[in-house]
Design a protein around this motif. Structure first.
Motif, PDB file in Angstrom:
ATOM      1  N   GLU A 267       0.829  -1.197   0.000  1.00 54.00           N
ATOM      2  CA  GLU A 267       0.000   0.000   0.000  1.00 54.00           C
ATOM      3  C   GLU A 267       0.871   1.258   0.000  1.00 54.00           C
ATOM      4  O   GLU A 267       1.857   1.353   0.746  1.00 54.00           O
ATOM      5  CB  GLU A 267      -0.926   0.011   1.210  1.00 54.00           C
ATOM      6  CG  GLU A 267      -1.986  -1.081   1.189  1.00 54.00           C
ATOM      7  CD  GLU A 267      -3.070  -0.780   0.175  1.00 54.00           C
ATOM      8  OE1 GLU A 267      -3.990  -0.009   0.471  1.00 54.00           O
ATOM      9  OE2 GLU A 267      -2.975  -1.335  -0.953  1.00 54.00           O
ATOM     10  N   ARG A 268       0.508   2.253  -0.820  1.00 50.54           N
ATOM     11  CA  ARG A 268       1.221   3.516  -0.891  1.00 50.54           C
ATOM     12  C   ARG A 268       0.221   4.665  -0.765  1.00 50.54           C
ATOM     13  O   ARG A 268      -0.867   4.616  -1.347  1.00 50.54           O
ATOM     14  CB  ARG A 268       1.999   3.637  -2.205  1.00 50.54           C
ATOM     15  CG  ARG A 268       3.102   2.611  -2.368  1.00 50.54           C
ATOM     16  CD  ARG A 268       4.217   2.828  -1.353  1.00 50.54           C
ATOM     17  NE  ARG A 268       5.293   1.845  -1.497  1.00 50.54           N
ATOM     18  CZ  ARG A 268       5.353   0.705  -0.845  1.00 50.54           C
ATOM     19  NH1 ARG A 268       4.391   0.387   0.026  1.00 50.54           N
ATOM     20  NH2 ARG A 268       6.363  -0.127  -1.033  1.00 50.54           N
ATOM     21  N   ALA A 269       0.620   5.686  -0.032  1.00 49.04           N
ATOM     22  CA  ALA A 269      -0.271   6.824   0.194  1.00 49.04           C
ATOM     23  C   ALA A 269      -0.300   7.737  -1.025  1.00 49.04           C
ATOM     24  O   ALA A 269       0.728   7.969  -1.670  1.00 49.04           O
ATOM     25  CB  ALA A 269       0.185   7.606   1.427  1.00 49.04           C
ATOM     26  N   ASP A 270      -1.489   8.266  -1.330  1.00 45.55           N
ATOM     27  CA  ASP A 270      -1.664   9.248  -2.400  1.00 45.55           C
ATOM     28  C   ASP A 270      -1.804  10.616  -1.731  1.00 45.55           C
ATOM     29  O   ASP A 270      -2.901  11.049  -1.367  1.00 45.55           O
ATOM     30  CB  ASP A 270      -2.906   8.904  -3.223  1.00 45.55           C
ATOM     31  CG  ASP A 270      -3.082   9.838  -4.409  1.00 45.55           C
ATOM     32  OD1 ASP A 270      -2.129  10.577  -4.720  1.00 45.55           O
ATOM     33  OD2 ASP A 270      -4.176   9.840  -5.003  1.00 45.55           O
ATOM     34  N   ARG A 307      -7.443   7.494   3.249  1.00 42.09           N
ATOM     35  CA  ARG A 307      -6.909   6.679   4.350  1.00 42.09           C
ATOM     36  C   ARG A 307      -7.153   7.352   5.704  1.00 42.09           C
ATOM     37  O   ARG A 307      -7.479   6.678   6.695  1.00 42.09           O
ATOM     38  CB  ARG A 307      -5.420   6.434   4.136  1.00 42.09           C
ATOM     39  CG  ARG A 307      -5.116   5.624   2.886  1.00 42.09           C
ATOM     40  CD  ARG A 307      -3.626   5.333   2.732  1.00 42.09           C
ATOM     41  NE  ARG A 307      -3.343   4.761   1.430  1.00 42.09           N
ATOM     42  CZ  ARG A 307      -3.481   3.477   1.129  1.00 42.09           C
ATOM     43  NH1 ARG A 307      -3.922   2.641   2.059  1.00 42.09           N
ATOM     44  NH2 ARG A 307      -3.201   3.032  -0.076  1.00 42.09           N
ATOM     45  N   LEU A 308      -6.996   8.686   5.776  1.00 38.16           N
ATOM     46  CA  LEU A 308      -7.276   9.374   7.037  1.00 38.16           C
ATOM     47  C   LEU A 308      -8.757   9.289   7.386  1.00 38.16           C
ATOM     48  O   LEU A 308      -9.120   9.145   8.569  1.00 38.16           O
ATOM     49  CB  LEU A 308      -6.826  10.832   6.945  1.00 38.16           C
ATOM     50  CG  LEU A 308      -6.900  11.629   8.248  1.00 38.16           C
ATOM     51  CD1 LEU A 308      -6.031  10.984   9.322  1.00 38.16           C
ATOM     52  CD2 LEU A 308      -6.461  13.080   8.029  1.00 38.16           C
ATOM     53  N   ASP A 309      -9.639   9.364   6.370  1.00 42.84           N
ATOM     54  CA  ASP A 309     -11.074   9.154   6.621  1.00 42.84           C
ATOM     55  C   ASP A 309     -11.319   7.787   7.247  1.00 42.84           C
ATOM     56  O   ASP A 309     -12.112   7.635   8.182  1.00 42.84           O
ATOM     57  CB  ASP A 309     -11.856   9.267   5.311  1.00 42.84           C
ATOM     58  CG  ASP A 309     -12.065  10.718   4.880  1.00 42.84           C
ATOM     59  OD1 ASP A 309     -11.841  11.609   5.714  1.00 42.84           O
ATOM     60  OD2 ASP A 309     -12.436  10.935   3.715  1.00 42.84           O
ATOM     61  N   ARG A 310     -10.637   6.790   6.710  1.00 43.54           N
ATOM     62  CA  ARG A 310     -10.812   5.423   7.208  1.00 43.54           C
ATOM     63  C   ARG A 310     -10.369   5.316   8.659  1.00 43.54           C
ATOM     64  O   ARG A 310     -11.033   4.687   9.481  1.00 43.54           O
ATOM     65  CB  ARG A 310      -9.995   4.474   6.320  1.00 43.54           C
ATOM     66  CG  ARG A 310     -10.150   3.014   6.661  1.00 43.54           C
ATOM     67  CD  ARG A 310     -11.493   2.510   6.231  1.00 43.54           C
ATOM     68  NE  ARG A 310     -11.530   1.062   6.208  1.00 43.54           N
ATOM     69  CZ  ARG A 310     -12.533   0.348   6.687  1.00 43.54           C
ATOM     70  NH1 ARG A 310     -13.580   0.956   7.230  1.00 43.54           N
ATOM     71  NH2 ARG A 310     -12.519  -0.975   6.610  1.00 43.54           N
ATOM     72  N   ALA A 385       0.186   3.458   9.738  1.00 41.78           N
ATOM     73  CA  ALA A 385       1.556   3.124   9.360  1.00 41.78           C
ATOM     74  C   ALA A 385       1.852   3.516   7.917  1.00 41.78           C
ATOM     75  O   ALA A 385       2.946   3.973   7.593  1.00 41.78           O
ATOM     76  CB  ALA A 385       1.804   1.626   9.568  1.00 41.78           C
ATOM     77  N   VAL A 386       0.862   3.349   7.023  1.00 42.87           N
ATOM     78  CA  VAL A 386       1.053   3.741   5.620  1.00 42.87           C
ATOM     79  C   VAL A 386       1.262   5.250   5.512  1.00 42.87           C
ATOM     80  O   VAL A 386       2.097   5.735   4.732  1.00 42.87           O
ATOM     81  CB  VAL A 386      -0.154   3.295   4.769  1.00 42.87           C
ATOM     82  CG1 VAL A 386      -0.029   3.823   3.342  1.00 42.87           C
ATOM     83  CG2 VAL A 386      -0.254   1.782   4.761  1.00 42.87           C
ATOM     84  N   LEU A 387       0.538   6.021   6.322  1.00 43.60           N
ATOM     85  CA  LEU A 387       0.633   7.482   6.272  1.00 43.60           C
ATOM     86  C   LEU A 387       1.767   8.029   7.128  1.00 43.60           C
ATOM     87  O   LEU A 387       2.009   9.247   7.118  1.00 43.60           O
ATOM     88  CB  LEU A 387      -0.689   8.105   6.737  1.00 43.60           C
ATOM     89  CG  LEU A 387      -1.912   7.841   5.856  1.00 43.60           C
ATOM     90  CD1 LEU A 387      -3.159   8.464   6.470  1.00 43.60           C
ATOM     91  CD2 LEU A 387      -1.691   8.373   4.457  1.00 43.60           C
ATOM     92  N   GLY A 388       2.439   7.171   7.891  1.00 44.20           N
ATOM     93  CA  GLY A 388       3.499   7.652   8.773  1.00 44.20           C
ATOM     94  C   GLY A 388       2.975   8.374   9.994  1.00 44.20           C
ATOM     95  O   GLY A 388       3.682   9.205  10.589  1.00 44.20           O
ATOM     96  N   ILE A 389       1.745   8.078  10.399  1.00 46.42           N
ATOM     97  CA  ILE A 389       1.133   8.727  11.560  1.00 46.42           C
ATOM     98  C   ILE A 389       1.495   7.948  12.825  1.00 46.42           C
ATOM     99  O   ILE A 389       1.411   6.715  12.857  1.00 46.42           O
ATOM    100  CB  ILE A 389      -0.397   8.805  11.399  1.00 46.42           C
ATOM    101  CG1 ILE A 389      -0.756   9.707  10.221  1.00 46.42           C
ATOM    102  CG2 ILE A 389      -1.065   9.297  12.680  1.00 46.42           C
ATOM    103  CD1 ILE A 389      -2.250   9.758   9.918  1.00 46.42           C
ATOM    104  N   LEU A 405      -3.404  10.842  17.499  1.00 47.61           N
ATOM    105  CA  LEU A 405      -2.739  10.715  16.204  1.00 47.61           C
ATOM    106  C   LEU A 405      -1.834  11.924  16.005  1.00 47.61           C
ATOM    107  O   LEU A 405      -2.310  13.075  16.059  1.00 47.61           O
ATOM    108  CB  LEU A 405      -3.752  10.650  15.054  1.00 47.61           C
ATOM    109  CG  LEU A 405      -4.682   9.432  14.977  1.00 47.61           C
ATOM    110  CD1 LEU A 405      -5.903   9.633  15.853  1.00 47.61           C
ATOM    111  CD2 LEU A 405      -5.109   9.189  13.541  1.00 47.61           C
ATOM    112  N   ARG A 406      -0.564  11.693  15.784  1.00 52.45           N
ATOM    113  CA  ARG A 406       0.396  12.756  15.469  1.00 52.45           C
ATOM    114  C   ARG A 406       0.777  12.612  14.001  1.00 52.45           C
ATOM    115  O   ARG A 406       1.440  11.661  13.611  1.00 52.45           O
ATOM    116  CB  ARG A 406       1.625  12.662  16.363  1.00 52.45           C
ATOM    117  CG  ARG A 406       1.370  13.087  17.802  1.00 52.45           C
ATOM    118  CD  ARG A 406       2.651  13.052  18.630  1.00 52.45           C
ATOM    119  NE  ARG A 406       2.424  13.620  19.951  1.00 52.45           N
ATOM    120  CZ  ARG A 406       1.956  12.941  20.994  1.00 52.45           C
ATOM    121  NH1 ARG A 406       1.664  11.663  20.847  1.00 52.45           N
ATOM    122  NH2 ARG A 406       1.773  13.530  22.173  1.00 52.45           N
ATOM    123  N   LEU A 407       0.366  13.574  13.214  1.00 52.91           N
ATOM    124  CA  LEU A 407       0.639  13.525  11.779  1.00 52.91           C
ATOM    125  C   LEU A 407       2.109  13.847  11.506  1.00 52.91           C
ATOM    126  O   LEU A 407       2.713  14.635  12.249  1.00 52.91           O
ATOM    127  CB  LEU A 407      -0.262  14.503  11.024  1.00 52.91           C
ATOM    128  CG  LEU A 407      -1.675  13.995  10.692  1.00 52.91           C
ATOM    129  CD1 LEU A 407      -2.500  13.831  11.954  1.00 52.91           C
ATOM    130  CD2 LEU A 407      -2.376  14.939   9.734  1.00 52.91           C
TER     131      LEU A 407
END
Length: 415
Positions: A267-270, A307-310, A385-389, A405-407
């Motif tokens: 999985e890769r973030a858009d 992904r953040l919505d999810r 983990a995919v978003l690096g959060i 959650l720390r962005l």
């Protein structure tokens, strides 16, 4: 005051040096005693022989010239004098006219017959021997210490490489191997065992991921058909119950598929730029649940909206399902720090097992927190983990579960 930590390399080197110094000291003492016993014993023997000759000459009244013999000499050591007067013979190192000598004494009528032999050369020879032994021990200890330091460096480097690979495996990098490390200096039983464990673990996890994905894919098609067929049933309570259970099973299948994709690591973030406050409000609104959103400070962030919505939807639904209202979502973006999103409820809070081990699949925490298949938090962790959060589960001091959650701190683009 805490003592500074000593590295493994220096511990091994100091231990080797201490052992080598101890061995050198023991060998030096043994060599010194052996040589001294032989050398001093030879002088004692010669002096005792001269004493016997002097006693014979004294008994016959013959001249003792050339034997270095004296009657009742004042320089004779007091202990040796007392020994001779008691009727015994003996030898002892002493001085005569400012020189080191070996004395031998024995009773002779009412006198004490004493004979001396030069001892200075013997004493100097023993001193030179001790100096040579000490120098050799120091050189040997230094050489062994350097060799021990070199060996300890190789061992510590290998252990450090193995520990680094173990940490990578713990973090989820199942492809990490000691044999592929750039700092690897050779094979070893520990490295081989770790590689074997990592390979076995990777094979089992991949088999589990394939099984989960295959089951979800196989269930997806018939479920879609069953859902379509259920719509043809006559209206009524039975139809509602069937559709409700089918939709729950369909959601479970979709969750399993999502988890299998997250587990695969593909999985890769858009990424795109968004106003964080508006993004959070929209995500919470789509859940349809009564949730309070507070924007303490807003900021433009770069993230994957889907992904953040999810993540937020799963956390909010979990708070309503297992906690108690009010459910509060807070957005804060302090200057000089990462943007923070907090989701909390006022229920019994997370269990100690979840706080320690993290969310587990198909476990819904304590019985008092409701029912469910327990995949929501697992998906939230995977998407974070995919978003690096940095996602952390805690309990609020005044009660209730709290998820923070720390962005990641990235340079945002214009929204």
């Amino acid at each position: 005051m805490r003592r500074p930590a000593v590295s493994l390399r220096w511990k091994i080197a100091l231990t080797v040096m201490a052992v080598s110094c101890a061995v050198a000291a023991v060998l030096g003492v043994l060599v010194h005693n052996a040589v001294a016993h032989q050398t001093v014993g030879q002088v004692r023997k010669e002096t005792s022989e001269h004493l016997g000759t002097a006693l014979d000459l004294f008994e016959y009244g013959t001249s003792r010239e050339g034997l270095n013999s004296l009657l009742d000499p004042p320089q004779l050591p007091a202990e040796l004098r007392r020994l001779a007067r008691s009727g015994e013979r003996g030898t002892m190192v002493g001085t005569y006219r400012g020189r080191l000598v070996m004395w031998a004494a024995a009773p002779a009528a009412d006198h004490v017959m004493a004979v001396w032999s030069p001892y200075g050369n013997t004493h100097r020879s023993l001193d030179k021997l001790d100096t040579a032994i000490l120098g050799s021990a120091v050189l040997a200890a230094a050489a062994v210490a350097l060799a021990g330091l070199f060996l300890a460096q190789r061992i510590s480097r290998r252990l450090a490489t193995t520990a680094a690979v173990a940490r990578r495996i713990t973090a989820g990098d199942l492809d990490a191997r000691v044999g592929n490390g750039a700092d690897q200096t050779g094979g070893g039983a520990v490295a081989a065992a770790l590689d074997s464990v990592a390979g076995s673990l990777q094979s089992r996890l991949q088999a589990e991921q394939r099984f989960t994905a295959d089951v979800a894919h196989e269930l997806r098609t018939p479920l879609t058909g069953i859902l379509a067929s259920a719509e043809l049933l006559p209206e009524g309570r039975p139809k509602e119950m069937i559709n409700d259970r089918l939709r729950a099973l369909h959601r479970l299948t979709e969750d399993l598929l999502e988890i299998s994709r997250l587990d695969s690591g593909t999985e890769r973030a858009d990424l795109d730029a968004y106003d964080l406050g508006m993004l959070v409000e929209g995500s919470v609104r789509t859940t349809g649940l009564d949730t309070v959103v507070r924007i303490a400070a807003d900021r433009v962030v770069e993230t994957d909206r889907r992904r953040l919505d999810r993540i937020l939807a799963n956390l909010v639904i979990n708070a309503h399902r297992h906690g108690r209202p009010p459910v509060l979502v807070t957005v804060d973006a302090p200057s000089g720090g990462p943007a923070i999103i907090e989701v909390r409820d006022h229920g019994p809070g997370y269990s100690a097992d979840l706080l320690h081990h993290g969310p587990q699949r198909f476990r819904t925490d304590a019985p008092g927190r409701g029912k469910g298949h327990g995949l929501g938090l697992t998906i939230a962790v995977g998407q974070a983990a995919v978003l690096g959060i940095d996602l952390r589960f805690t309990n609020a001091p005044d009660g209730g579960a709290r998820t923070i959650l720390r962005l990641p701190d990235v340079a945002p683009r214009a929204p």
